[in-house]
Write a protein that holds these residues in place. Structure first.
Motif, PDB file in Angstrom:
ATOM      1  N   THR A  72      16.145   4.017   1.196  1.00 52.09           N
ATOM      2  CA  THR A  72      16.201   3.353  -0.106  1.00 52.09           C
ATOM      3  C   THR A  72      14.869   2.702  -0.460  1.00 52.09           C
ATOM      4  O   THR A  72      14.379   2.834  -1.592  1.00 52.09           O
ATOM      5  N   VAL A  73      14.287   1.996   0.495  1.00 48.61           N
ATOM      6  CA  VAL A  73      13.009   1.323   0.237  1.00 48.61           C
ATOM      7  C   VAL A  73      11.911   2.356  -0.045  1.00 48.61           C
ATOM      8  O   VAL A  73      11.108   2.191  -0.971  1.00 48.61           O
ATOM      9  N   PHE A  74      11.892   3.422   0.751  1.00 49.66           N
ATOM     10  CA  PHE A  74      10.881   4.461   0.550  1.00 49.66           C
ATOM     11  C   PHE A  74      11.036   5.135  -0.804  1.00 49.66           C
ATOM     12  O   PHE A  74      10.043   5.391  -1.505  1.00 49.66           O
ATOM     13  N   ARG A  75      12.277   5.379  -1.207  1.00 48.06           N
ATOM     14  CA  ARG A  75      12.540   6.049  -2.487  1.00 48.06           C
ATOM     15  C   ARG A  75      12.207   5.142  -3.670  1.00 48.06           C
ATOM     16  O   ARG A  75      11.583   5.574  -4.641  1.00 48.06           O
ATOM     17  N   ASP A  76      12.628   3.872  -3.589  1.00 46.51           N
ATOM     18  CA  ASP A  76      12.491   2.967  -4.734  1.00 46.51           C
ATOM     19  C   ASP A  76      11.149   2.236  -4.794  1.00 46.51           C
ATOM     20  O   ASP A  76      10.675   1.894  -5.884  1.00 46.51           O
ATOM     21  N   GLU A  77      10.555   1.977  -3.623  1.00 42.00           N
ATOM     22  CA  GLU A  77       9.353   1.136  -3.598  1.00 42.00           C
ATOM     23  C   GLU A  77       8.133   1.819  -2.990  1.00 42.00           C
ATOM     24  O   GLU A  77       7.022   1.300  -3.091  1.00 42.00           O
ATOM     25  N   GLY A  78       8.346   2.936  -2.315  1.00 40.65           N
ATOM     26  CA  GLY A  78       7.232   3.665  -1.728  1.00 40.65           C
ATOM     27  C   GLY A  78       6.849   3.160  -0.343  1.00 40.65           C
ATOM     28  O   GLY A  78       7.338   2.135   0.125  1.00 40.65           O
ATOM     29  N   LEU A  79       5.958   3.896   0.301  1.00 39.57           N
ATOM     30  CA  LEU A  79       5.536   3.571   1.661  1.00 39.57           C
ATOM     31  C   LEU A  79       4.871   2.197   1.753  1.00 39.57           C
ATOM     32  O   LEU A  79       5.010   1.492   2.756  1.00 39.57           O
ATOM     33  N   ARG A  80       4.176   1.808   0.714  1.00 43.08           N
ATOM     34  CA  ARG A  80       3.429   0.547   0.721  1.00 43.08           C
ATOM     35  C   ARG A  80       4.336  -0.657   0.943  1.00 43.08           C
ATOM     36  O   ARG A  80       3.904  -1.682   1.498  1.00 43.08           O
ATOM     37  N   ALA A  81       5.604  -0.556   0.532  1.00 47.86           N
ATOM     38  CA  ALA A  81       6.533  -1.676   0.662  1.00 47.86           C
ATOM     39  C   ALA A  81       6.762  -2.074   2.117  1.00 47.86           C
ATOM     40  O   ALA A  81       7.034  -3.236   2.415  1.00 47.86           O
ATOM     41  N   PHE A  82       6.643  -1.115   3.026  1.00 45.85           N
ATOM     42  CA  PHE A  82       6.865  -1.409   4.442  1.00 45.85           C
ATOM     43  C   PHE A  82       5.716  -2.223   5.044  1.00 45.85           C
ATOM     44  O   PHE A  82       5.867  -2.827   6.109  1.00 45.85           O
ATOM     45  N   PHE A  83       4.568  -2.227   4.383  1.00 46.20           N
ATOM     46  CA  PHE A  83       3.393  -2.925   4.912  1.00 46.20           C
ATOM     47  C   PHE A  83       2.974  -4.111   4.049  1.00 46.20           C
ATOM     48  O   PHE A  83       1.889  -4.656   4.236  1.00 46.20           O
ATOM     49  N   VAL A  84       3.846  -4.529   3.127  1.00 49.71           N
ATOM     50  CA  VAL A  84       3.465  -5.574   2.186  1.00 49.71           C
ATOM     51  C   VAL A  84       3.140  -6.892   2.884  1.00 49.71           C
ATOM     52  O   VAL A  84       2.324  -7.684   2.399  1.00 49.71           O
TER      53      VAL A  84
END
Length: 207
Positions: free
Chosen positions: A142-154
């Motif tokens: 869900t995070v990858f789809r809605d927010e992209g890879l960058r969200a995991f490293f915010v």
């Protein structure tokens, strides 16, 4: 050997985070409820809020698989980088050099946080009572789809800014305390020396 540092670090990291996971869950609840959005939660209120919903006391372990997936590889990197850097810097600046130990800790946390931050992001999103995610895989998708890879490293830079001084203080204190206690106990590698030095270093670094 390098693989021994990686294996020992991985086991140590998983054991440490698993043992302290309920406390980490309460910390996440208290931080997420901070003003001005919500009233500040006390530790007791955070505990009641965490176990009040579905799952009861097991809710304190919500997100544990994400932590385990991240902590093992991250701590393998953490301790292997630390020992490698300490060996190289000690050769250059001399043994028992606090600056070498502190610098090695900083390098270790920069490397390990890059590995751990994505799963830490997933873990924190799962820990909250209001979390819309059903599990680790669902959260990642869900995070990858809605927010992209960058969200995991915010939070990576913030995490490094927090952990770099922590590890600098921790490892320089740990190595010094281990050396002093080892002289007193005539065995620097005993479990009691490691535990006491680790407790003292962890308390000082956390403060």
């Amino acid at each position: 050997r390098f693989w021994q540092y990686m294996l020992a670090g991985s086991v140590a990291g998983v054991v440490e985070h698993t043992a302290m996971f309920p406390v980490d869950t309460l910390k996440t609840h208290m931080q997420a409820a901070s003003p001005p959005c919500r009233p500040t939660l006390s530790l007791g209120a955070a505990l009641r809020a965490a176990v009040a919903g579905e799952g009861g006391a097991l809710a304190l372990y919500r997100g544990l698989p994400a932590m385990a997936l991240g902590a093992g590889p991250a701590h393998a990197v953490y301790f292997s980088v630390y020992e490698f850097a300490k060996s190289r810097l000690s050769d250059r600046f001399g043994p028992n050099n606090p600056a070498a130990h502190a610098s090695s800790g900083v390098l270790a946390t920069i490397a390990s946080d890059a590995v751990f931050t994505p799963m830490d992001t997933v873990k924190q999103r799962l820990q909250l009572t209001s979390s819309p995610y059903t599990g680790v895989a669902h959260c990642v998708r869900t995070v990858f789809r809605d927010e992209g890879l960058r969200a995991f490293f915010v939070s990576y830079r913030t995490t490094v800014l927090m952990n770099a001084p922590y590890t600098a203080v921790h490892f320089s204190t740990y190595e010094a305390a281990k050396r002093v206690l080892g002289d007193m106990a005539a065995d620097e590698e005993s479990l009691a020396v490691h535990a006491t030095a680790g407790a003292a270093a962890g308390a000082l670094a956390a403060a």
